[in-house]
Design an enzyme around this catalytic site. Structure first.
Site, short mmCIF file in Angstrom:
data_model
loop_
_atom_site.label_atom_id
_atom_site.label_comp_id
_atom_site.label_asym_id
_atom_site.label_seq_id
_atom_site.Cartn_x
_atom_site.Cartn_y
_atom_site.Cartn_z
N TYR A 1 -3.01 -10.32 4.77
CA TYR A 1 -3.06 -8.90 5.14
C TYR A 1 -4.51 -8.52 5.42
O TYR A 1 -5.33 -8.52 4.51
CB TYR A 1 -2.46 -8.07 4.00
CG TYR A 1 -2.38 -6.57 4.23
CD1 TYR A 1 -2.57 -6.00 5.49
CD2 TYR A 1 -2.10 -5.72 3.16
CE1 TYR A 1 -2.48 -4.64 5.68
CE2 TYR A 1 -2.01 -4.36 3.33
CZ TYR A 1 -2.20 -3.81 4.59
OH TYR A 1 -2.12 -2.45 4.76
N TYR B 1 -13.24 -4.40 -2.86
CA TYR B 1 -14.32 -3.99 -3.75
C TYR B 1 -15.31 -5.12 -4.03
O TYR B 1 -16.44 -5.07 -3.56
CB TYR B 1 -13.82 -3.39 -5.06
CG TYR B 1 -14.98 -2.84 -5.88
CD1 TYR B 1 -15.67 -1.73 -5.44
CD2 TYR B 1 -15.41 -3.47 -7.03
CE1 TYR B 1 -16.77 -1.25 -6.14
CE2 TYR B 1 -16.51 -3.01 -7.74
CZ TYR B 1 -17.19 -1.90 -7.30
OH TYR B 1 -18.27 -1.44 -7.99
N THR C 1 0.83 -1.20 0.00
CA THR C 1 0.00 0.00 0.00
C THR C 1 0.86 1.25 0.00
O THR C 1 0.64 2.17 -0.79
CB THR C 1 -0.91 0.02 1.24
OG1 THR C 1 -1.65 -1.19 1.31
CG2 THR C 1 -1.86 1.20 1.20
N LYS D 1 -0.42 -9.96 8.63
CA LYS D 1 -0.23 -8.53 8.92
C LYS D 1 -1.56 -8.02 9.43
O LYS D 1 -2.55 -7.98 8.70
CB LYS D 1 0.21 -7.76 7.67
CG LYS D 1 0.35 -6.26 7.92
CD LYS D 1 0.70 -5.49 6.67
CE LYS D 1 0.75 -3.99 6.96
NZ LYS D 1 1.04 -3.18 5.75
N ILE E 1 5.10 -4.48 10.28
CA ILE E 1 5.30 -4.04 8.90
C ILE E 1 4.93 -2.57 8.92
O ILE E 1 3.77 -2.21 9.08
CB ILE E 1 4.45 -4.86 7.92
CG1 ILE E 1 4.96 -6.31 7.93
CG2 ILE E 1 4.52 -4.28 6.51
CD1 ILE E 1 4.16 -7.27 7.05
N ARG F 1 -9.70 -0.55 4.40
CA ARG F 1 -9.46 -0.34 2.98
C ARG F 1 -10.23 -1.33 2.10
O ARG F 1 -10.56 -1.01 0.97
CB ARG F 1 -7.96 -0.46 2.67
CG ARG F 1 -7.13 0.73 3.10
CD ARG F 1 -5.68 0.55 2.68
NE ARG F 1 -4.86 1.69 3.06
CZ ARG F 1 -4.59 2.73 2.29
NH1 ARG F 1 -5.09 2.80 1.07
NH2 ARG F 1 -3.81 3.72 2.72
#
Length: 296
Positions: free
Chosen positions: A137, A111, A48, A165, A207, A142
């Site tokens: 992740y 999405y 990202t 993560k 991270i 997001r």
């Protein structure tokens, strides 16, 4: 027990661009060298913070291949290989292994999203495609989708799924998942303001966006945790709280690229739809960098 791909502070590294918008590999090399020289334990490329979502396939692959070759095993390289298209995520994962990456960071589908059964099918397909260790992740702010503890437990049984993560901020979910999975799932903080509490639960490090501007300090913070020096680690977490907060005053990586620019790195412009930090936020970022004593 699964050996973690890395322990300590892995930098979610920015991608510098030239004035004409191409990847600036000369500056990228300087940034990578600086990170390694100042304690960073792993390089996470094309995530990202690296603006991978605005990179087309060819340059994404070129950046991963370049990073693996340039780092040359000095520290582990974890490549961003996630996609909301499972078939494409499989392609990127295979490619990262061919390049010599040490692991792949694979975000939950965004999405189009999916169900928990869909997450199981998606990640099983990816983990079956080759032998590259996969870091799941979880960043629901997001993507709009979040693992459950049961789903993480089921995925942790796959030998190629190395860890998680964790960027949900949900410590109840994390505690439940870590209690279920034990040593079958390594966990890294995906939030710089939560490094110490997550490592107190048994996390393997972070991270980190902060590592872009404070690599040695972020590494040192994780080491204090590994040494069970949690009172000192907590004080260090508090010391950098305001800087971390400033680095997320706008959508990541807007603030951290401004911070890198202030420090003298030639990181170039952001790619649309991301735009330059506001003057007010730029002034705040500069103030917090100075207060924290950050410099090249």
């Amino acid at each position: 027990m699964k050996n973690p791909v890395f322990t300590g502070a892995g930098v979610a590294i920015v991608t510098p661009f030239t004035a004409t918008g191409e990847v600036n590999y000369e500056e990228f090399g300087r940034i990578v060298d600086h990170q390694i020289a100042h304690g960073t334990d792993a390089i996470i490329v094309c995530g990202t913070t690296g603006e991978a979502s605005a990179m087309h396939d060819k340059e994404h692959r070129e950046a991963v291949a370049w990073c693996c070759e340039y780092v040359n095993h000095r520290v582990p390289v974890i490549a961003g290989v996630g996609s909301n298209d499972t078939a494409y995520a499989v392609e990127l994962t295979r490619f990262a292994q061919e390049c010599g990456a040490d692991g792949g960071l694979s975000v939950t589908p965004y999405y189009n999203k999916t169900t928990q059964r869909g997450l199981l099918a998606h990640y099983t397909k990816i983990a079956d495609c080759c032998d590259l260790p996969i870091i799941l992740y979880n960043v629901p702010s997001r993507t709009g989708v979040c693992f459950t503890a049961d789903t993480l437990y089921q995925l942790a049984q796959h030998p190629n799924i190395n860890g998680l993560k964790a960027a949900s901020g949900n410590f109840s979910l994390l505690a439940a998942a870590m209690a279920k999975c034990g040593d079958d799932l390594n966990v890294w903080s995906g939030n710089d303001d939560q490094i110490v509490p997550l490592m107190a639960l048994g996390g393997k490090g972070v991270i980190s966006v902060l590592s872009n501007v404070a690599p040695q300090e972020t590494h040192d913070l994780t080491q204090l945790c590994f040494e069970n020096r949690y009172p000192e680690a907590a004080q260090m977490q508090f010391k950098y709280h305001d800087l971390i907060d400033a680095l997320f005053c706008e959508v990541n990586p807007i603030p951290v690229k401004k911070a890198m620019e202030i420090l003298g790195w030639n990181v170039g412009a952001l790619r649309l739809p991301l735009v330059e930090a506001s003057e007010e936020h730029a002034a705040r970022i500069k103030k917090e960098l100075e207060k924290a004593g950050c410099k090249i």
